[in-house]
Design an enzyme around this catalytic site. Structure first.
Site, mmCIF file in Angstrom:
data_model
loop_
_atom_site.group_PDB
_atom_site.id
_atom_site.type_symbol
_atom_site.label_atom_id
_atom_site.label_comp_id
_atom_site.label_asym_id
_atom_site.label_seq_id
_atom_site.Cartn_x
_atom_site.Cartn_y
_atom_site.Cartn_z
ATOM 1 N N ARG A 447 -47.512 18.470 47.904
ATOM 2 C CA ARG A 447 -48.849 18.998 47.310
ATOM 3 C C ARG A 447 -49.754 19.451 48.461
ATOM 4 O O ARG A 447 -50.656 20.260 48.162
ATOM 5 C CB ARG A 447 -49.510 17.670 46.171
ATOM 6 C CG ARG A 447 -48.883 17.239 45.581
ATOM 7 C CD ARG A 447 -48.029 18.513 44.610
ATOM 8 N NE ARG A 447 -46.917 17.411 44.105
ATOM 9 C CZ ARG A 447 -45.651 18.087 43.490
ATOM 10 N NH1 ARG A 447 -45.688 19.418 43.366
ATOM 11 N NH2 ARG A 447 -44.893 17.246 42.924
ATOM 12 N N HIS A 448 -49.509 19.393 49.641
ATOM 13 C CA HIS A 448 -50.210 19.629 50.695
ATOM 14 C C HIS A 448 -49.458 20.627 51.517
ATOM 15 O O HIS A 448 -48.364 20.431 52.375
ATOM 16 C CB HIS A 448 -50.473 18.442 51.893
ATOM 17 C CG HIS A 448 -51.119 17.578 51.378
ATOM 18 N ND1 HIS A 448 -51.768 16.509 51.999
ATOM 19 C CD2 HIS A 448 -51.815 17.169 50.018
ATOM 20 C CE1 HIS A 448 -52.368 15.520 51.098
ATOM 21 N NE2 HIS A 448 -52.603 16.147 50.015
ATOM 22 N N LEU A 449 -49.625 22.261 51.210
ATOM 23 C CA LEU A 449 -48.752 23.071 51.786
ATOM 24 C C LEU A 449 -49.981 23.974 52.965
ATOM 25 O O LEU A 449 -50.825 24.513 52.265
ATOM 26 C CB LEU A 449 -48.185 24.090 50.438
ATOM 27 C CG LEU A 449 -47.664 23.311 49.458
ATOM 28 C CD1 LEU A 449 -47.310 24.396 48.306
ATOM 29 C CD2 LEU A 449 -46.282 22.793 50.110
#
Length: 516
Positions: A447-449
């Site tokens: 979810r952390h891109l």
């Protein structure tokens, strides 16, 4: 002119076409519409309803290809924060950290073979925008409680009380000499701007808030601007390609209107990419021009490079269930955090990460035992080899599938092990039993891109400048996590919001004075 005719006109031409409705796209569309510009916002997904869950939605999102050893790439990658109106904030845990000063210039701490981690701006350039989005969205935190918290205005809301697991972890941390503090949350601790206070009904993370207590981009930013007639939101609409009119300007976005089942081309004075770090990189690669045949903005083969997911994991165990505290068993996913190991000289490289409570979805005590769980999270090295690419395989729309190439750096493996040991010590101090580690699967995407359209001053090693504008284009900007040349060791949502607000105000000023 009625609303449907307004939409039809904006489908043909707009001042600004924004691709993606997550935190970067939503705040950009809102601010540009408020500035009097005609804005078309394209969102590939639909509305995320109250009570929706990631588990129910994600199977419908197209995965990316990832390599499993030396074999053929398999469709197991996660190239989405979320695919729906409001993006990842529709399902996120509400965690709202600011980057620390070291995150904006981590040169002393990265590996020798890493890309330059420096941001082309300082914290001072972001501070007023952090303050503004905190007031706009509502953040609950305790000013000054985090030892590494950078300067900022007083928060609009007080912090949430510690949950029963949070109380145990805070006490355990103090016994180890750590300094616990309330996790800053974009979740109302009191009624704010017409939204209710959290009533601690459920797990929050990977769930859409059923009451609106969690910060809601759609209700707060998108719906009001659309009602004013300055913004048209096209859901179920996939951007296919950005068209260039010259070597340094684009003039249109080609997109698939999934509701009508037709392809459209919208002329625009400015195009803003906010699909997320992976999707924005892919759109540029799918937009070759005669001036840049390997993709828009990709003359130096940098688009897609420096892809970062953050390295992370969990440590979980059980403790004897405490007596009722009055806080209930529900509530925010995280209420207590620790930054003591962020700038830790004992950590490999001297830069660790954050630890915070990460309640499981099922947190109810069973047989007298209560679950206790900690998430440990750190920035990964921005590497040239870690990248987004286009596969030779095609999807059902006839466009190239995504390939995410990612390998954890040995320094990050060592840092991750160090943080796992510190998280384990925390659970031991809390008296936990049955302690085990849980993998997060970060290496398949998360979810952390971050990265892929990394910002910098040198076009040979970056895609956009400090204002988010693609180096060789006058009117194309990136406002999502793709901008990040270094991901930082905290959750990125608040920084994406603040940076996008900063860039949006620059775009509004430029378009107000432009002759075309």
């Amino acid at each position: 002119m009625n609303a449907s005719r307004d939409a039809t006109v904006l489908y043909r031409s707009a001042d600004v076409c924004v691709v993606g409705s997550g935190p970067g796209g939503a705040v950009t569309a809102h601010l540009l519409a408020r500035a009097g510009l005609r804005v078309l916002l394209l969102e590939e997904g639909g509305r995320i309803g109250p009570g929706a869950t990631l588990d129910a939605l994600e199977p419908g999102w197209e995965p990316a290809l990832v390599r499993a050893g030396a074999g053929r790439p398999v469709p197991a990658g996660r190239p989405w924060s979320a695919r729906g109106l409001g993006g990842g904030m529709g399902l996120f845990a509400g965690i709202g950290f600011r980057l620390r000063h070291v995150d904006l210039d981590a040169r002393k701490h990265v590996a020798d073979d890493a890309l330059d981690p420096r941001w082309p701006l300082a914290y001072a350039d972001l501070r007023e925008h952090y303050d503004a989005v905190e007031r706009l969205m509502g953040v609950a935190r305790a000013r000054g409680a985090d030892p590494l918290e950078p300067d900022g205005d007083d928060p609009p809301l007080p912090p949430h009380p510690y949950s029963p697991p949070g109380l145990l972890l805070a006490g355990a941390g103090r016994r180890l000499g750590l300094r616990p503090f309330p996790t800053p949350l974009l979740i109302n601790s009191a009624p704010y701007r017409g939204r209710p206070a959290c009533h601690r009904c459920g797990p929050c993370n990977e769930h859409a808030c059923p009451t609106g207590a969690k910060a809601d981009l759609v209700a707060t930013l998108l719906d009001p601007a659309a009602e004013d007639g300055s913004l048209v939101v096209a859901t179920e609409s996939r951007a296919l390609r950005v068209h260039a009119s010259s070597g340094d300007r684009v003039d249109a976005v080609e997109w698939l209107d999934g509701r009508a089942g037709v392809r459209r081309t919208t002329r625009a004075r400015c195009v803003v990419l906010a699909g997320n770090a992976v999707q924005s990189s892919a759109l540029l690669l799918r937009s070759p021009t005669r001036w840049s045949p390997s993709g828009l903005g990709n003359r130096h083969d940098v688009v897609g490079r420096g892809l970062c997911f953050k390295v992370s994991g969990y440590v979980a165990g059980t403790v004897a269930a405490p007596a009722a505290t009055g806080h209930g068993a529900g509530g925010p996913f995280s209420t207590v955090a620790f930054s003591d190991h962020y700038l830790d000289p004992a950590c490999p490289g001297g830069l660790g990460g954050i630890l915070y409570e990460a309640s499981p979805a099922d947190r109810a005590p069973r047989d007298g035992e209560m679950p206790l769980r900690v998430h440990y999270l750190a920035a990964d090295q921005p590497m040239w080899r870690n990248r987004v690419r286009l596969s030779n395989r095609k999807n059902a729309l006839g466009t190239e599938k995504l390939l995410m190439e990612y390998e954890t750096h040995p320094l990050d493996e060592a840092r991750l092990e160090y943080l796992a040991e510190r998280a384990t010590e925390l659970l031991v101090s809390a008296g936990a039993a049955h302690i085990r580690r849980e993998a997060s699967g970060y290496e398949r995407g998360s979810r952390h891109l971050h990265g892929g359209c990394r910002a910098g001053d040198d076009p040979r090693t970056s895609v956009v400048d400090a204002d988010g504008r693609i180096h060789d284009q006058e009117n194309v900007y990136v406002v999502d996590g793709g901008f990040f040349p270094y991901p930082g060791g905290v959750n990125p949502t608040l920084t994406i919001l603040a940076n996008a607000a900063r860039i949006a105000r620059r775009i509004a000023r430029d378009l107000a004075t432009a002759s075309v």
